[in-house]
Enzyme design. Structure first.
Site, PDB file in Angstrom:
ATOM      1  N   CYS A 172       0.830  -1.201   0.000  1.00 48.30           N
ATOM      2  CA  CYS A 172       0.000   0.000   0.000  1.00 48.30           C
ATOM      3  C   CYS A 172       0.864   1.250   0.000  1.00 48.30           C
ATOM      4  CB  CYS A 172      -0.907   0.015   1.223  1.00 48.30           C
ATOM      5  SG  CYS A 172      -1.943  -1.447   1.387  1.00 48.30           S
ATOM      6  N   GLU A 199       0.378 -11.211 -16.235  1.00 51.36           N
ATOM      7  CA  GLU A 199       0.310 -10.053 -15.332  1.00 51.36           C
ATOM      8  C   GLU A 199      -0.611  -8.970 -15.857  1.00 51.36           C
ATOM      9  OE1 GLU A 199       4.318  -9.066 -12.860  1.00 51.36           O
ATOM     10  OE2 GLU A 199       4.541  -9.039 -15.019  1.00 51.36           O
ATOM     11  N   HIS A 227       6.756 -34.423 -21.289  1.00 49.63           N
ATOM     12  CA  HIS A 227       6.496 -35.015 -19.981  1.00 49.63           C
ATOM     13  C   HIS A 227       5.181 -34.532 -19.377  1.00 49.63           C
ATOM     14  CE1 HIS A 227      10.361 -36.969 -19.918  1.00 49.63           C
ATOM     15  NE2 HIS A 227      10.960 -35.823 -20.219  1.00 49.63           N
ATOM     16  N   ASN A 284       0.726   0.310   6.094  1.00 54.57           N
ATOM     17  CA  ASN A 284       1.223  -0.591   5.063  1.00 54.57           C
ATOM     18  C   ASN A 284       1.900  -1.749   5.767  1.00 54.57           C
ATOM     19  OD1 ASN A 284       2.293  -1.819   2.755  1.00 54.57           O
ATOM     20  ND2 ASN A 284       4.105  -0.510   2.776  1.00 54.57           N
ATOM     21  N   GLY A 285       1.444  -2.975   5.510  1.00 57.11           N
ATOM     22  CA  GLY A 285       2.012  -4.139   6.157  1.00 57.11           C
ATOM     23  C   GLY A 285       0.937  -5.139   6.511  1.00 57.11           C
ATOM     24  N   LYS A 336       3.273  -2.613  -7.295  1.00 53.91           N
ATOM     25  CA  LYS A 336       4.654  -2.542  -7.760  1.00 53.91           C
ATOM     26  C   LYS A 336       5.644  -3.073  -6.731  1.00 53.91           C
ATOM     27  CE  LYS A 336       7.909  -1.362 -10.615  1.00 53.91           C
ATOM     28  NZ  LYS A 336       8.097  -2.158 -11.831  1.00 53.91           N
ATOM     29  N   LYS A 394       4.840 -11.906 -17.976  1.00 53.07           N
ATOM     30  CA  LYS A 394       4.427 -10.602 -18.488  1.00 53.07           C
ATOM     31  C   LYS A 394       3.020 -10.666 -19.053  1.00 53.07           C
ATOM     32  CE  LYS A 394       7.427  -7.967 -17.274  1.00 53.07           C
ATOM     33  NZ  LYS A 394       7.373  -8.820 -16.104  1.00 53.07           N
ATOM     34  N   TRP A 431      -3.682  -1.842  -1.374  1.00 53.58           N
ATOM     35  CA  TRP A 431      -3.648  -3.160  -2.004  1.00 53.58           C
ATOM     36  C   TRP A 431      -4.187  -4.120  -0.964  1.00 53.58           C
ATOM     37  CZ3 TRP A 431      -1.354  -7.976  -1.176  1.00 53.58           C
ATOM     38  CH2 TRP A 431      -1.357  -8.839  -2.266  1.00 53.58           C
TER      39      TRP A 431
END
Length: 609
Positions: A2, A489, A505, A100-101, A604, A486, A74
């Protein structure tokens, strides 16, 4: 993950907070909110969704104040709803916090607080902190915050404001980044410099378990549990805030893809000396330590892990150092055996990635030396490592890493040359040739970027596919993993990377006429084997998108589409192959209408475990 921002001073506090949150939105964008102190009274506003939802809610309001905090989220605990958005308020609404955490013991604390009459309005772990602060408040806000964090198990960066002491912001951190911006008769708080660089380039980096009391004219930093004021150094940031703008590109990701030739040239200018030898000014290890190292243990996450896998090939082929590569979230939970001559290598763009940082600390606690490849100077990993090699990628805003991946490949390759010279495993002529080949990479990347329209046409052909396979061998097996990452995402298409030899396999069962398979077939020691794998895909009617070396017309007879890269030594092909994979993922995502800079559910800088 965050983003936190705070301000105390005479500016329009609402504007400072909203602009700061916009610049931090790559850290999380599920919801956002602000709390502002005006004439000693606290008011807060928050909204689910991206920041523009909060901006719309505030646009017809006149908000005055001299102090405030903001947050862009987030989601970890609790869905991205308005109630779960930060700031969170105490039961009496006099105190607000942003966080944040992750608080690991929040459930136990919540039960006890509810028994004491606290009213919870969210499902988040964060809310227990503000109730603890209010519970412990006895006339000193800093002491209440200290008592509260003493009860917490987990990680946190906190900013606290309260009507009890309406002229100050209290901040502290443990395991999550937080900086203080220093101004004239004003001060700032942020998760990273990007949020405040347009206001000040002078910052203080808080270390773990430091707490600061910030007013308009003063910053007092102390170690938690002590009363002594710490004289923290003020760092001056050199980079220009304009570098964080899109510069005419539609989004940051495309801009950062096209910046890659500049990044490589910048790295070469910083590291390669006039005599052609690489030199690392912040290495701090002795030449003897590298001469006698018996093993590297690389640990990283996501794209950085893929760069670490490529580096394994480099370190084992040239300086001949046995190398293990671990995903950071797994490294810290296995038993590590050392003979005292191993070195742990950590790779991170932000230098704040929670898993990688935890592994760094775990390694040091077991008496390993740690060398980190980091893009963000003065980050936690930068400060805590025994030595550092900077990526010199510049600020990367797009959530999906592009230019920093290239920077990691280039810096680990240059480090390979350095080690090989040191250990006498290559000749002077060989090292000169390796550097000369690397110096051509920027123009080669530019030639690939000139194929952007061709790659866009391929993306248009396949963007409605719901599954992709990426296959490669040797040093380009990690490239297959990176290409798949990529794509998924930013486009939300299921994509998987495999060593091409693994197709038979199991994964080959997935291939049919609807399955695009991206085949990485540059000229290399594994080329013939790759072509056999391509034929296996064709025999099952899979659609083949082949990345090959210029001049190789053979592949056209069994390819549905071909993208060519310039001829380079095999070990440099991952650097060039990354570029068309980035462009293809980008254009597919754009065709699907996805937000390439802020893909859903991602952030990010991953600062939670």
């Amino acid at each position: 993950m965050c983003g936190i921002v705070g301000y105390v001073g005479d500016r329009n506090v609402e504007s400072v907070l909203l602009v700061g949150l916009e610049r931090l939105s790559y850290r999380g964008y599920d919801s956002s909110g602000i709390a502002i102190m005006s004439d000693g009274e606290l008011s807060s506003w928050k909204k689910a969704g991206k920041l523009h939802e909060l901006s719309k809610a505030l646009e017809n309001l006149t908000i005055k104040g001299n102090l405030g905090i903001g947050h862009t989220r987030w989601a970890t605990h609790g869905q991205p709803t308005e109630n779960n958005a930060h700031p969170h308020l105490s039961t009496n609404t006099k105190t607000a916090i942003v966080h944040n955490g992750i608080i690991e013991n929040y459930s136990l604390i919540k039960t006890k607080l509810m028994e004491n009459g606290c009213v919870f309005r969210s499902q988040t772990d964060t809310e227990v902190i503000v109730h603890l602060i209010e519970y412990y408040y006895e006339g000193n806000l800093r002491q209440a915050v200290e008592k509260a964090i003493d009860d917490l198990v987990g990680t946190f960066a906190l900013a606290v404001v309260s009507e009890h002491e309406p002229d100050k912001i209290i901040v502290c951190r443990k395991g999550s980044p937080l900086i203080i911006g220093v101004g004239q008769n004003e001060h700032f708080v942020a998760s990273d410099i990007n949020a405040i660089i347009q206001h000040t380039k002078d910052v203080i980096y808080l270390d773990d378990l430091e707490i600061a009391v910030i007013t308009k004219n003063k910053i007092e930093v102390q170690k938690v549990g002590t009363t002594q004021i710490i004289q923290k150094p003020i760092q001056h940031i050199q980079w220009d805030p304009i570098s964080a703008e899109k510069s005419g590109y539609d989004n940051f990701m495309l801009k950062e893809i096209f910046e890659q030739p500049i990044v490589v040239r910048n790295i070469m200018s910083k590291i390669v000396q006039p005599n052609g030898h690489p030199e690392f000014k912040h290495l701090k290890f002795t030449r003897e330590e590298f001469s006698h190292v018996t093993r590297f243990i690389i640990q990283a996450c996501g794209t950085s892990w893929h760069a670490g896998l490529v580096a394994k090939y480099y370190f084992e082929q040239f300086p001949r150092i046995s190398t293990d590569v671990d995903i950071s979230s797994e490294f810290r939970y296995r038993h590590k055996i050392t003979d005292g001559k191993e070195i742990v290598i950590a790779l991170s763009q932000s230098g704040e990635t929670a898993d990688t940082l935890a592994c760094l600390r775990e390694a040091k606690s077991k008496f390993f030396k740690v060398l980190s490849f980091v893009n963000a100077k003065n980050s936690s990993m930068d400060r805590e490592s025994d030595g550092v090699i900077y990526s010199y990628a510049g600020q990367e805003v797009g959530v999906a890493s592009t230019k920093n991946y290239i920077a990691q490949l280039v810096t680990t390759y240059l480090f390979t040359v350095y080690l090989s010279q040191l250990r006498w495993t290559i000749s002077e002529e060989e090292s000169t040739e390796m550097i000369q080949q690397l110096q051509r990479i920027p123009e080669y990347i530019e030639s690939i970027l000139n194929q952007a329209d061709h790659i866009k046409s391929i993306a248009k052909k396949y963007y409605k596919s719901r599954d992709f396979l990426f296959i490669g061998r040797g040093v380009n097996y990690p490239s297959a993993l990176e290409g798949a990452l990529k794509l998924k995402e930013i486009s939300y298409i299921h994509a998987t990377g495999y060593p091409a030899g693994e197709l038979k396999h199991g994964p080959i069962a997935l291939i049919d006429e609807k399955m695009p398979v991206v085949c990485l077939c540059p000229n290399s020691s594994t080329y013939d084997k790759m072509i056999s794998n391509v034929q296996e895909v064709r025999a099952r009617k899979g659609k083949t998108i082949i990345i090959a070396t210029e001049g190789n017309t053979e592949v056209e007879e069994f390819a549905d589409d071909v993208i060519y890269i310039p001829q380079v030594p095999e070990e440099l092909t991952p650097i060039l192959i990354a570029v068309p994979l980035q462009l293809m993922a980008y254009h597919i995502a754009v065709f699907l209408g996805c937000d390439v800079d802020q893909p859903r559910n991602l952030a990010k800088s991953v600062t939670v475990e």
